[in-house]
Design an enzyme around this catalytic site. Sequence first.
Site: not given
Length: 408
Positions: A125, A202, A205, A228, A366
């Site tokens: 991202h 990260d 997700q 999320k 993104c």
Amino acid sequence: MINTVFDILTIRKDFPILNRKVNGEALVYLDNAATSQTPKMVIDAIVDYYSRYNSNIHRGVHSLSQEATEMYEEARLKIQKHFNASKSHEIIFTPGTTYGINLVANGFSALLNKGDEIIVSALEHHSNIVPWQMLCERTGAVLKVIPMDLDGKLVMDEYHNLLNPKTKLVFCNHVSNALGTINPIKEIITAAHKVGAAVLIDGAQAAPHIKADVQQLDADFYVVSGHKMCGPTGVGILYGKEEWLNKLPPYQGGGEMIAEVTFEKTTYADLPHKFEAGTPNISGGIAFGAALDYMNTIGFDAIAQYEDELLKYATDQLLTIEGLKIYGTSSEKTAVVSFNIEGIHPYDIGSILDKLGIAVRTGHHCAQPIMDFYKIPGTVRASFSFYNTKEEIDVLVAGVKRAKAMLT
């Protein structure tokens, strides 16, 4: 078999927004990779805070402040337990994943030298690309990229070739937001540590689908956004190993992050407060804890199994549409399907689907380097959560067929 606790009809009743209509049609919400929906118990936690004990935390001796502090720190303990951090002060509350990444990037400005190398993956991202580019500009470090293949997987042989004694930092998402690919982060972390590099993962997700154990992964940093994971917007966490958090300087100055202030010198508070300047999103932190309670009650194994069924069903049904191509075909992926129909712009498909009450994401998500790799302007992305159904996928497929007929 799905866990008997997993009752889709009961679960859907927990989400008030799923009852609304959009453009006169029943809402089919398939944009969960951008933001998940919020169950009533999480909404109630926010209302309860503002209705009963709204107050600033840590500083007050009065009852409301003490109640708010207790609830906020209880949420930190829930998050520590969920991600299996060894210490609660390794959990830093942030406004979200992007903030956490920038906090770490800012801190490493003082730790890198010209010619040092940092590695990111081709599946990132923008929020896990731009801060490191800015860091390289400030320090003279060199940015290297792990390439991807046509299936949307990282080329791990190339990653291992990139690692060397100059490598100081490695950054990779656990799951690609654009393709759903689950990256081999345990292998990435282990290899990076062999050359002495730190690793930031990260997890934005991954966290809605996978219960990450930061100690088992041996991650140095792991960042997550609450919105999320059935929580509110504007709150997230940075997990960092204590040794690394102690090495990094504060990201912001202000109240709460100090031990003592004089005009001659300021000393900083211990973890986690060193990185939590100012009044935080108190209700958001409490609600994030409530969201984790909700998801853990359902169970992440049950969630993963059900979402995998949705992914397989959606993939099979969408591929019956002539001219439709799916991007991201790794065998290891979460419930995301990114696709295009030959000769049709993804934005046009998304616009027609919206008129039918179907919420999907269109564009580059993104993640422009991924789209450039495939030489496309973007994709239509349908992303599923545990409160979605196969019937909703049928509505999506019918909508895509209708959009195709209108646009060709």
